[in-house]
Design a protein around this motif. Structure first.
Motif, mmCIF file in Angstrom:
data_model
loop_
_atom_site.group_PDB
_atom_site.id
_atom_site.type_symbol
_atom_site.label_atom_id
_atom_site.label_comp_id
_atom_site.label_asym_id
_atom_site.label_seq_id
_atom_site.Cartn_x
_atom_site.Cartn_y
_atom_site.Cartn_z
ATOM 1 N N ALA A 1 -2.836 -1.066 4.295
ATOM 2 C CA ALA A 1 -2.607 0.380 4.380
ATOM 3 C C ALA A 1 -1.174 0.712 3.974
ATOM 4 O O ALA A 1 -0.576 1.653 4.511
ATOM 5 C CB ALA A 1 -2.899 0.876 5.786
ATOM 6 N N ALA A 2 -0.642 -0.040 3.021
ATOM 7 C CA ALA A 2 0.723 0.209 2.552
ATOM 8 C C ALA A 2 0.905 1.650 2.093
ATOM 9 O O ALA A 2 1.995 2.208 2.191
ATOM 10 C CB ALA A 2 1.068 -0.750 1.411
ATOM 11 N N HIS A 3 -0.184 2.264 1.595
ATOM 12 C CA HIS A 3 -0.131 3.645 1.094
ATOM 13 C C HIS A 3 -0.550 4.675 2.134
ATOM 14 O O HIS A 3 -0.463 5.872 1.860
ATOM 15 C CB HIS A 3 -1.079 3.800 -0.107
ATOM 16 C CG HIS A 3 -0.730 2.972 -1.283
ATOM 17 N ND1 HIS A 3 -1.461 3.001 -2.457
ATOM 18 C CD2 HIS A 3 0.273 2.097 -1.514
ATOM 19 C CE1 HIS A 3 -0.931 2.172 -3.345
ATOM 20 N NE2 HIS A 3 0.115 1.605 -2.778
ATOM 21 N N ASP B 1 -9.561 -5.314 12.262
ATOM 22 C CA ASP B 1 -8.869 -6.332 13.052
ATOM 23 C C ASP B 1 -7.353 -6.185 12.988
ATOM 24 O O ASP B 1 -6.669 -6.256 14.005
ATOM 25 C CB ASP B 1 -9.289 -7.729 12.575
ATOM 26 C CG ASP B 1 -10.754 -8.002 12.854
ATOM 27 O OD1 ASP B 1 -11.130 -8.045 14.036
ATOM 28 O OD2 ASP B 1 -11.532 -8.137 11.890
ATOM 29 N N MET B 2 -6.827 -5.991 11.784
ATOM 30 C CA MET B 2 -5.390 -5.808 11.598
ATOM 31 C C MET B 2 -5.158 -4.833 10.451
ATOM 32 O O MET B 2 -5.924 -4.803 9.492
ATOM 33 C CB MET B 2 -4.704 -7.144 11.292
ATOM 34 C CG MET B 2 -4.633 -8.101 12.465
ATOM 35 S SD MET B 2 -3.950 -9.727 12.015
ATOM 36 C CE MET B 2 -5.417 -10.527 11.319
ATOM 37 N N THR B 3 -4.086 -4.054 10.571
ATOM 38 C CA THR B 3 -3.714 -3.105 9.523
ATOM 39 C C THR B 3 -2.253 -3.328 9.161
ATOM 40 O O THR B 3 -1.399 -3.422 10.054
ATOM 41 C CB THR B 3 -3.906 -1.654 9.987
ATOM 42 O OG1 THR B 3 -5.258 -1.475 10.414
ATOM 43 C CG2 THR B 3 -3.604 -0.675 8.862
ATOM 44 N N CYS B 4 -1.984 -3.403 7.867
ATOM 45 C CA CYS B 4 -0.633 -3.685 7.375
ATOM 46 C C CYS B 4 -0.056 -2.452 6.684
ATOM 47 O O CYS B 4 -0.710 -1.844 5.829
ATOM 48 C CB CYS B 4 -0.655 -4.855 6.399
ATOM 49 S SG CYS B 4 -1.271 -6.379 7.134
ATOM 50 N N PHE B 5 1.181 -2.117 7.043
ATOM 51 C CA PHE B 5 1.863 -0.958 6.476
ATOM 52 C C PHE B 5 3.123 -1.382 5.726
ATOM 53 O O PHE B 5 3.703 -2.434 6.004
ATOM 54 C CB PHE B 5 2.259 0.027 7.579
ATOM 55 C CG PHE B 5 1.104 0.668 8.287
ATOM 56 C CD1 PHE B 5 0.424 1.741 7.714
ATOM 57 C CD2 PHE B 5 0.692 0.209 9.528
ATOM 58 C CE1 PHE B 5 -0.651 2.335 8.367
ATOM 59 C CE2 PHE B 5 -0.370 0.796 10.191
ATOM 60 C CZ PHE B 5 -1.047 1.871 9.606
ATOM 61 N N GLY C 1 8.043 -3.066 7.123
ATOM 62 C CA GLY C 1 6.592 -3.084 7.227
ATOM 63 C C GLY C 1 6.181 -3.242 8.673
ATOM 64 O O GLY C 1 7.024 -3.337 9.578
ATOM 65 N N ALA C 2 4.891 -3.263 8.913
ATOM 66 C CA ALA C 2 4.363 -3.450 10.272
ATOM 67 C C ALA C 2 2.911 -3.871 10.195
ATOM 68 O O ALA C 2 2.216 -3.591 9.207
ATOM 69 C CB ALA C 2 4.497 -2.171 11.094
ATOM 70 N N ALA D 1 4.065 -8.325 6.190
ATOM 71 C CA ALA D 1 2.979 -7.896 7.070
ATOM 72 C C ALA D 1 1.661 -8.564 6.670
ATOM 73 O O ALA D 1 0.922 -9.084 7.519
ATOM 74 C CB ALA D 1 2.840 -6.375 7.028
ATOM 75 N N LEU D 2 1.361 -8.556 5.386
ATOM 76 C CA LEU D 2 0.124 -9.175 4.904
ATOM 77 C C LEU D 2 0.125 -10.678 5.124
ATOM 78 O O LEU D 2 -0.896 -11.269 5.494
ATOM 79 C CB LEU D 2 -0.059 -8.853 3.412
ATOM 80 C CG LEU D 2 -0.479 -7.417 3.098
ATOM 81 C CD1 LEU D 2 -0.196 -7.081 1.641
ATOM 82 C CD2 LEU D 2 -1.960 -7.208 3.410
ATOM 83 N N HIS D 3 1.259 -11.323 4.890
ATOM 84 C CA HIS D 3 1.370 -12.768 5.103
ATOM 85 C C HIS D 3 1.107 -13.098 6.570
ATOM 86 O O HIS D 3 0.321 -13.998 6.893
ATOM 87 C CB HIS D 3 2.767 -13.244 4.680
ATOM 88 C CG HIS D 3 2.942 -14.730 4.709
ATOM 89 N ND1 HIS D 3 4.171 -15.322 4.539
ATOM 90 C CD2 HIS D 3 2.068 -15.749 4.906
ATOM 91 C CE1 HIS D 3 4.038 -16.633 4.612
ATOM 92 N NE2 HIS D 3 2.762 -16.916 4.832
#
Length: 397
Positions: free
Chosen positions: A167-169, A185-189, A203-204, A72-74
């Motif tokens: 926002a993995a946590h 702008d973007m949120t990563c889970f 992930g998302a 997701a982060l990549h």
């Protein structure tokens, strides 16, 4: 004074209690079993259903499900157009992927210090580290607590920076009533098994920007386009597709999607139980001067992934390692989240040195995570409190 187990005393518990554990029930098993019997077990309808569900949960307009939080982060860095010569500001108190995602695209991670009370990235430190090379901020919602969005967004707007939230946590957390996932702008889970909800691995990325959404899709699915309206060249037939960008195979399966859809139906239950345990810990430790607890900003309605205690080592006649080992001997197994990212040999070889972020390093020297997950019983929670207080008594000056 009761003898510590590490010194031959009786442990508080008979069975080891670890810092995190997934909660899988019959509904989850049924959902996965049904997915396994369908014709499509990957690239099927459940992935789209999951992405729709994630939009409902987060309030975001778009969601892209991927194979894990690192992916997701990549993808977020790719979609943001980050590349060689760019700098990305992030926190050192995080899993390595929050910084590595910048390295993946040829950029340079820059570490801003943390707020010593909330442990989240300090907005003032972000601004102090901005240069003409800065392209984005990866703000980590550490332990699940929301970052200070208002302040950080103003800084990003002022300097023309992309705001990516790690926002993995933090699935289930809200900032001023707005779900994390619909801000910035973007949120990563991440949906790793120790997180609040799980798909095993998964992930998302969520966003409200249609252009970023298109880029996230390309980045996560080989850069391939099949929709006739999006083709560059004339189609050769029904089989035709185009690889328009260099992308990656970061797809999530229907099997994992089925599990996560089922888990998301229990998000409120999981969140409520985590809050109950956090409140019990806060109450138990508020009058223990040897233990410092994480402060929360009033804007954050937090679904806590981790409960971190910080030892006031000036009040204890032990090291963090000795306290850690003594707590483990009581069969309450702590963990440390995290070693500051720039301490690792990979970053040392690239010129990063200790001393970059004094507050982060001070926190690291005295912190550890204690068990926190919804399956814990009240008795489990009491055991953790008893064990922590017992070890404090054993080592207090």
């Amino acid at each position: 004074m009761e003898k510590l187990a590490i010194n031959g005393g009786t442990p508080v518990r008979k069975e080891k209690l670890y810092y995190g554990k997934q909660w899988i029930d019959e509904d989850d098993v049924k959902a996965v079993a049904e997915a396994l019997t369908d014709d499509l077990i990957t690239c099927g309808p459940r992935v789209a259903a999951l992405e729709k569900k994630l939009c409902e949960v987060t309030g975001a307009k778009y969601a892209v499900a991927v194979s894990n939080g690192t992916a997701a982060l990549h993808c977020a860095c790719i979609a943001a157009g980050i590349g060689a010569g760019d700098e990305v500001i992030t926190s050192p108190i995080t899993f390595a992927a929050s910084a590595n995602c910048a390295v993946y695209v040829g950029a340079t991670p820059v570490f801003a210090d943390i707020d010593p009370e909330t442990y989240n990235i300090d907005p003032d430190s972000i601004e102090a580290h901005i240069t003409d090379k800065t392209k984005a901020v990866v703000a980590v919602a550490y332990t699940g607590q929301s970052v200070e969005y208002d302040r950080i967004q103003k800084i990003c707007d002022k300097h023309g920076l992309i705001l990516i939230t790690d926002a993995a946590h933090a699935i289930g957390t809200k900032y001023n009533g707005q779900p994390v996932g619909s801000i910035g702008d973007m949120t990563c889970f991440s949906f790793h098994p120790v997180k609040t909800v799980t798909s095993g691995e998964g992930g998302a990325i969520t966003t409200n920007d249609p252009e970023l959404y298109k880029k996230l899709r390309l980045a996560s699915q080989h850069g391939i386009v099949r929709n006739p309206d999006d083709l560059v060249h004339e189609s050769d037939g029904a089989w035709y597709y185009e690889m328009q960008e260099l992308g990656f195979n970061y797809r999530l399966t229907d099997i994992q999607s089925a599990l996560l859809i089922s888990q998301l139906a229990k998000l409120k239950k999981f969140s409520d139980r985590r809050k109950e345990i956090v409140n019990k810990y806060n109450e138990a430790f508020k009058d223990v001067p040897e233990i410092i607890v994480q402060k929360e900003i009033p804007e954050s309605d937090t679904t806590r992934h981790l409960y971190v205690i910080q030892l006031d080592l000036d009040k204890l006649k032990c090291t963090r390692r000795e306290f850690f080992d003594a707590l483990s001997a009581e069969n309450v197994q702590p963990q440390v989240h995290y070693v500051p990212v720039y301490f690792f040999p990979f970053y040392e070889k690239r010129g990063y040195e200790k001393g970059l972020c004094p507050e982060a390093e001070k926190l690291y020297n005295g912190m550890m995570s204690i068990p926190l997950y919804p399956l814990m019983t009240d008795s489990d929670v009491d055991d953790v409190i008893t064990a922590v207080k017992k070890v404090v008594e054993g080592y207090k000056k």
